[in-house]
Design a protein around this motif. Structure first.
Motif, PDB file in Angstrom:
ATOM      1  N   GLN A 186     -70.524 -62.706  96.807  1.00 57.98           N
ATOM      2  CA  GLN A 186     -71.576 -61.623  96.863  1.00 57.98           C
ATOM      3  C   GLN A 186     -72.370 -61.673  95.750  1.00 57.98           C
ATOM      4  OE1 GLN A 186     -70.169 -58.032  98.796  1.00 57.98           O
ATOM      5  NE2 GLN A 186     -71.828 -56.751  97.505  1.00 57.98           N
ATOM      6  N   SER A 187     -71.693 -61.516  94.431  1.00 55.39           N
ATOM      7  CA  SER A 187     -72.535 -61.241  93.232  1.00 55.39           C
ATOM      8  C   SER A 187     -73.290 -62.499  92.750  1.00 55.39           C
ATOM      9  CB  SER A 187     -71.792 -60.567  92.159  1.00 55.39           C
ATOM     10  OG  SER A 187     -71.228 -59.542  92.415  1.00 55.39           O
ATOM     11  N   ILE A 188     -72.805 -63.627  93.024  1.00 55.77           N
ATOM     12  CA  ILE A 188     -73.421 -64.823  92.562  1.00 55.77           C
ATOM     13  C   ILE A 188     -74.674 -65.208  93.588  1.00 55.77           C
ATOM     14  CG2 ILE A 188     -73.229 -67.408  92.740  1.00 55.77           C
ATOM     15  CD1 ILE A 188     -70.152 -66.709  91.553  1.00 55.77           C
ATOM     16  N   VAL A 189     -74.416 -64.745  94.790  1.00 54.85           N
ATOM     17  CA  VAL A 189     -75.588 -64.950  95.762  1.00 54.85           C
ATOM     18  C   VAL A 189     -76.717 -64.144  95.434  1.00 54.85           C
ATOM     19  CG1 VAL A 189     -76.299 -64.533  98.153  1.00 54.85           C
ATOM     20  CG2 VAL A 189     -74.300 -65.584  97.869  1.00 54.85           C
ATOM     21  N   GLU A 190     -76.278 -62.947  94.905  1.00 56.78           N
ATOM     22  CA  GLU A 190     -77.561 -62.260  94.323  1.00 56.78           C
ATOM     23  C   GLU A 190     -78.208 -62.578  92.969  1.00 56.78           C
ATOM     24  OE1 GLU A 190     -75.539 -58.524  93.892  1.00 56.78           O
ATOM     25  OE2 GLU A 190     -75.454 -58.107  96.008  1.00 56.78           O
ATOM     26  N   ALA A 191     -77.364 -63.223  92.216  1.00 56.29           N
ATOM     27  CA  ALA A 191     -77.912 -64.000  91.078  1.00 56.29           C
ATOM     28  C   ALA A 191     -78.719 -64.805  91.380  1.00 56.29           C
ATOM     29  CB  ALA A 191     -76.558 -64.265  90.036  1.00 56.29           C
ATOM     30  N   ALA A 192     -78.248 -65.707  92.163  1.00 53.75           N
ATOM     31  CA  ALA A 192     -78.846 -66.814  92.681  1.00 53.75           C
ATOM     32  C   ALA A 192     -80.533 -66.587  93.185  1.00 53.75           C
ATOM     33  CB  ALA A 192     -78.446 -67.701  93.760  1.00 53.75           C
ATOM     34  N   ALA A 193     -80.371 -65.391  93.785  1.00 53.14           N
ATOM     35  CA  ALA A 193     -81.623 -64.961  94.612  1.00 53.14           C
ATOM     36  C   ALA A 193     -82.706 -64.495  93.247  1.00 53.14           C
ATOM     37  CB  ALA A 193     -81.505 -63.768  95.388  1.00 53.14           C
ATOM     38  N   LEU A 194     -82.103 -64.236  92.164  1.00 54.23           N
ATOM     39  CA  LEU A 194     -82.800 -63.590  90.941  1.00 54.23           C
ATOM     40  C   LEU A 194     -83.285 -65.266  90.300  1.00 54.23           C
ATOM     41  CD1 LEU A 194     -80.855 -60.909  89.564  1.00 54.23           C
ATOM     42  CD2 LEU A 194     -83.059 -60.789  90.568  1.00 54.23           C
ATOM     43  N   GLY A 195     -82.869 -66.160  90.752  1.00 58.81           N
ATOM     44  CA  GLY A 195     -83.469 -67.244  89.941  1.00 58.81           C
ATOM     45  C   GLY A 195     -82.370 -67.941  88.933  1.00 58.81           C
ATOM     46  N   VAL A 196     -80.988 -67.392  88.884  1.00 57.65           N
ATOM     47  CA  VAL A 196     -80.090 -67.833  87.645  1.00 57.65           C
ATOM     48  C   VAL A 196     -79.733 -69.039  88.164  1.00 57.65           C
ATOM     49  CG1 VAL A 196     -77.944 -67.325  86.953  1.00 57.65           C
ATOM     50  CG2 VAL A 196     -79.502 -65.427  87.121  1.00 57.65           C
ATOM     51  N   PRO A 197     -79.903 -70.202  87.413  1.00 58.08           N
ATOM     52  CA  PRO A 197     -79.512 -71.718  87.808  1.00 58.08           C
ATOM     53  C   PRO A 197     -77.978 -71.977  87.882  1.00 58.08           C
ATOM     54  CG  PRO A 197     -80.232 -71.626  85.688  1.00 58.08           C
ATOM     55  CD  PRO A 197     -80.236 -70.196  86.072  1.00 58.08           C
ATOM     56  N   ALA A 198     -76.930 -71.050  87.083  1.00 57.91           N
ATOM     57  CA  ALA A 198     -75.711 -71.698  87.235  1.00 57.91           C
ATOM     58  C   ALA A 198     -74.795 -70.573  86.719  1.00 57.91           C
ATOM     59  CB  ALA A 198     -75.488 -72.834  86.338  1.00 57.91           C
ATOM     60  N   VAL A 199     -73.480 -70.532  87.223  1.00 57.67           N
ATOM     61  CA  VAL A 199     -72.617 -69.720  86.761  1.00 57.67           C
ATOM     62  C   VAL A 199     -71.364 -70.461  86.208  1.00 57.67           C
ATOM     63  CG1 VAL A 199     -73.328 -67.880  88.511  1.00 57.67           C
ATOM     64  CG2 VAL A 199     -71.532 -69.666  89.251  1.00 57.67           C
ATOM     65  N   ALA A 200     -70.561 -69.798  85.419  1.00 58.31           N
ATOM     66  CA  ALA A 200     -69.377 -70.484  84.863  1.00 58.31           C
ATOM     67  C   ALA A 200     -68.361 -69.674  85.089  1.00 58.31           C
ATOM     68  CB  ALA A 200     -69.585 -70.569  83.278  1.00 58.31           C
ATOM     69  N   LEU A 201     -67.055 -70.146  85.522  1.00 61.61           N
ATOM     70  CA  LEU A 201     -66.067 -69.324  86.416  1.00 61.61           C
ATOM     71  C   LEU A 201     -65.044 -69.284  85.308  1.00 61.61           C
ATOM     72  CD1 LEU A 201     -66.133 -70.692  89.905  1.00 61.61           C
ATOM     73  CD2 LEU A 201     -67.364 -69.027  88.928  1.00 61.61           C
ATOM     74  N   PHE A 202     -64.399 -68.174  85.147  1.00 57.10           N
ATOM     75  CA  PHE A 202     -63.138 -68.323  84.354  1.00 57.10           C
ATOM     76  C   PHE A 202     -61.882 -67.347  85.239  1.00 57.10           C
ATOM     77  CE2 PHE A 202     -66.669 -68.708  81.741  1.00 57.10           C
ATOM     78  CZ  PHE A 202     -66.240 -69.824  80.797  1.00 57.10           C
ATOM     79  N   PRO A 203     -60.959 -67.789  85.011  1.00 54.50           N
ATOM     80  CA  PRO A 203     -59.689 -67.141  86.040  1.00 54.50           C
ATOM     81  C   PRO A 203     -58.959 -66.268  85.239  1.00 54.50           C
ATOM     82  CG  PRO A 203     -59.095 -69.403  85.344  1.00 54.50           C
ATOM     83  CD  PRO A 203     -60.357 -69.211  84.832  1.00 54.50           C
ATOM     84  N   ASN A 204     -58.438 -65.200  85.666  1.00 49.71           N
ATOM     85  CA  ASN A 204     -57.465 -64.291  85.307  1.00 49.71           C
ATOM     86  C   ASN A 204     -56.273 -64.673  86.272  1.00 49.71           C
ATOM     87  OD1 ASN A 204     -55.544 -61.958  84.810  1.00 49.71           O
ATOM     88  ND2 ASN A 204     -57.082 -61.013  83.677  1.00 49.71           N
ATOM     89  N   THR A 205     -55.412 -65.461  85.684  1.00 49.58           N
ATOM     90  CA  THR A 205     -54.205 -66.193  86.652  1.00 49.58           C
ATOM     91  C   THR A 205     -53.002 -65.207  86.662  1.00 49.58           C
ATOM     92  OG1 THR A 205     -55.175 -68.490  85.914  1.00 49.58           O
ATOM     93  CG2 THR A 205     -52.780 -68.096  86.892  1.00 49.58           C
ATOM     94  N   ASP A 206     -52.571 -65.197  87.638  1.00 50.25           N
ATOM     95  CA  ASP A 206     -51.642 -64.113  87.930  1.00 50.25           C
ATOM     96  C   ASP A 206     -50.338 -64.724  87.005  1.00 50.25           C
ATOM     97  OD1 ASP A 206     -48.997 -63.168  88.615  1.00 50.25           O
ATOM     98  OD2 ASP A 206     -49.561 -63.475  90.886  1.00 50.25           O
ATOM     99  N   PRO A 207     -49.977 -63.638  86.143  1.00 52.20           N
ATOM    100  CA  PRO A 207     -48.681 -64.011  85.146  1.00 52.20           C
ATOM    101  C   PRO A 207     -47.597 -64.792  85.548  1.00 52.20           C
ATOM    102  CG  PRO A 207     -49.599 -61.887  84.698  1.00 52.20           C
ATOM    103  CD  PRO A 207     -50.145 -62.342  85.870  1.00 52.20           C
ATOM    104  N   THR A 208     -47.100 -64.589  86.848  1.00 55.35           N
ATOM    105  CA  THR A 208     -46.044 -65.235  87.468  1.00 55.35           C
ATOM    106  C   THR A 208     -46.307 -66.533  87.645  1.00 55.35           C
ATOM    107  OG1 THR A 208     -46.532 -64.873  89.762  1.00 55.35           O
ATOM    108  CG2 THR A 208     -45.394 -62.737  88.624  1.00 55.35           C
ATOM    109  N   LEU A 209     -47.487 -67.122  87.735  1.00 58.06           N
ATOM    110  CA  LEU A 209     -48.021 -68.427  87.777  1.00 58.06           C
ATOM    111  C   LEU A 209     -48.162 -69.150  86.405  1.00 58.06           C
ATOM    112  CD1 LEU A 209     -50.547 -68.018  90.892  1.00 58.06           C
ATOM    113  CD2 LEU A 209     -48.150 -68.671  90.986  1.00 58.06           C
ATOM    114  N   ARG A 210     -48.259 -68.852  85.450  1.00 59.40           N
ATOM    115  CA  ARG A 210     -48.260 -69.231  84.134  1.00 59.40           C
ATOM    116  C   ARG A 210     -46.908 -69.781  83.634  1.00 59.40           C
ATOM    117  NH1 ARG A 210     -52.978 -65.627  80.996  1.00 59.40           N
ATOM    118  NH2 ARG A 210     -53.615 -64.516  83.149  1.00 59.40           N
ATOM    119  N   ASP A 211     -46.990 -71.167  82.963  1.00 55.88           N
ATOM    120  CA  ASP A 211     -45.974 -71.534  82.617  1.00 55.88           C
ATOM    121  C   ASP A 211     -46.078 -72.336  81.416  1.00 55.88           C
ATOM    122  OD1 ASP A 211     -46.906 -74.223  83.565  1.00 55.88           O
ATOM    123  OD2 ASP A 211     -45.866 -74.074  85.270  1.00 55.88           O
ATOM    124  N   GLU A 212     -45.439 -73.092  80.831  1.00 54.63           N
ATOM    125  CA  GLU A 212     -45.242 -73.978  79.403  1.00 54.63           C
ATOM    126  C   GLU A 212     -46.189 -75.070  79.598  1.00 54.63           C
ATOM    127  OE1 GLU A 212     -43.705 -73.474  76.213  1.00 54.63           O
ATOM    128  OE2 GLU A 212     -43.693 -71.457  77.266  1.00 54.63           O
TER     129      GLU A 212
END
Length: 336
Positions: A72-98
């Motif tokens: 929803q927020s990225i659709v709004e940013a696109a409407a403002l003319g923002v050309p790109a987004v960069a994605l960064f995840p907060n991964t569930d700690p139970t899924l992280r491993d060595e």
């Protein structure tokens, strides 16, 4: 009292630079550098769930968004003319491993977000981070063997991660790990998998900086990181090394390069842009954002003016664009 004492002093000047600054129209007419909406890339933090908007405590005004709210927020940013987004995840700690195994899962948070964003806003570019720190239990950007982040083994995983993200719809692969040779390996893997048109924006000069702390809060690695990253991220004392790193990444197939952090490294941005004449981006990192916001909220800075001035500084240094958490706000102001 003499006439000399009562009349104003008149200098005999041919050059009066202030003439060009006398009014808004004149200042705009002679302006050397400008900031445009098309210069902005918005980094977005992702979290699991639905309808979640979790504040990042060390970054006022920044949130971890569940995929539905991110879209929803990225659709709004696109409407403002923002050309790109960069994605960064907060991964569930139970899924992280060595070994960061979830980085290769086509159903991980980033891949699901890619597909959702491209379905809702196909006109906006999606940049995905290739590094293992959001997925490792130790918080490092690579595979840890004993006390060493092993380079070549890590690169093999990064290449697989890049292909996984490309299959999910990523437009630009952005390796941020600072392993040697990873750009060439990623380019070869993408091409072999049929993704010749997927671009690479390399974090070519990424410094071991104190300014990343709030980012690590946002993705949940501050508490998991063992030691520091100085064995693979660059020494803040070095400048020539940045040029060597950029040259190697361009030779290996990078389409664009990045300097990170931004404001403390304006000299590096300038040297890279002037030396290589390749698209050079700056990352206005979390610590830079947090400093401006903290000072503004204490009444020490005009928030809006400081925000826009800082972004213009990157353009003046030679950056083609800026990754900034201010992107939606700056875009709205630039559109007014």
């Amino acid at each position: 009292m003499t006439d000399r004492e009562t009349s104003p002093t008149r200098l005999t000047l041919i050059q009066r630079p202030r003439r060009n600054r006398k009014s808004d129209w004149s200042r705009r007419l002679v302006r050397e550098n400008t900031l445009d909406v098309s210069d902005l890339i918005w980094p977005v933090f992702l979290t699991e769930g639905d309808g979640r908007r979790d504040p990042v405590g060390s970054m006022p005004g920044v949130f971890r968004l569940s995929i539905d709210l991110a879209v929803q927020s990225i659709v709004e940013a696109a409407a403002l003319g923002v050309p790109a987004v960069a994605l960064f995840p907060n991964t569930d700690p139970t899924l992280r491993d060595e070994t960061a195994s979830v980085a290769l899962d086509p159903e991980n948070l980033v891949c699901r977000a890619c597909r959702a964003i491209k379905a809702a806003a196909p006109e906006i570019g999606v940049i995905t981070d290739v590094a293992l720190d959001p997925y490792t239990s130790h918080g490092h950007d690579g595979i840890l063997r004993g006390d060493e982040i092993v380079n070549d083994e890590t690169v093999a995983v990064l290449a697989q991660q890049a292909v996984t993200q490309a299959r999910a719809g990523s437009d630009i692969i952005a390796p941020s790990d600072m392993m040697d040779g990873r750009v060439g390996a990623i380019r070869a893997a993408l091409d072999a998998a049929g993704f010749q048109n997927v671009q690479i924006m390399s974090y070519a000069a990424k410094y071991a900086s104190a300014f990343y702390g709030p980012f690590r809060d946002a993705i949940g690695t501050n508490k998991t990181l063992r030691g520091d990253k100085r064995a693979y991220q660059m020494d803040p004392a070095n400048t020539d090394e940045a040029l060597r790193e950029v040259a190697l990444d361009l030779e290996q197939g990078a389409d664009m390069v990045m300097v990170k952090p931004g404001m403390p490294y304006l000299d590096i941005i300038h040297r890279v842009a002037e030396t290589f004449h390749a698209p050079t981006f700056a990352y206005q990192v979390s610590g830079e954002y947090a400093m401006i916001m903290a000072a503004a909220r204490n009444g020490w800075l005009d928030e809006e003016r400081a925000m826009m001035e800082s972004l213009l500084a990157f353009k003046r240094a030679g950056a083609a664009g800026v990754l900034t958490y201010f992107a939606p706000r700056a875009a709205a102001l630039l559109r007014e």
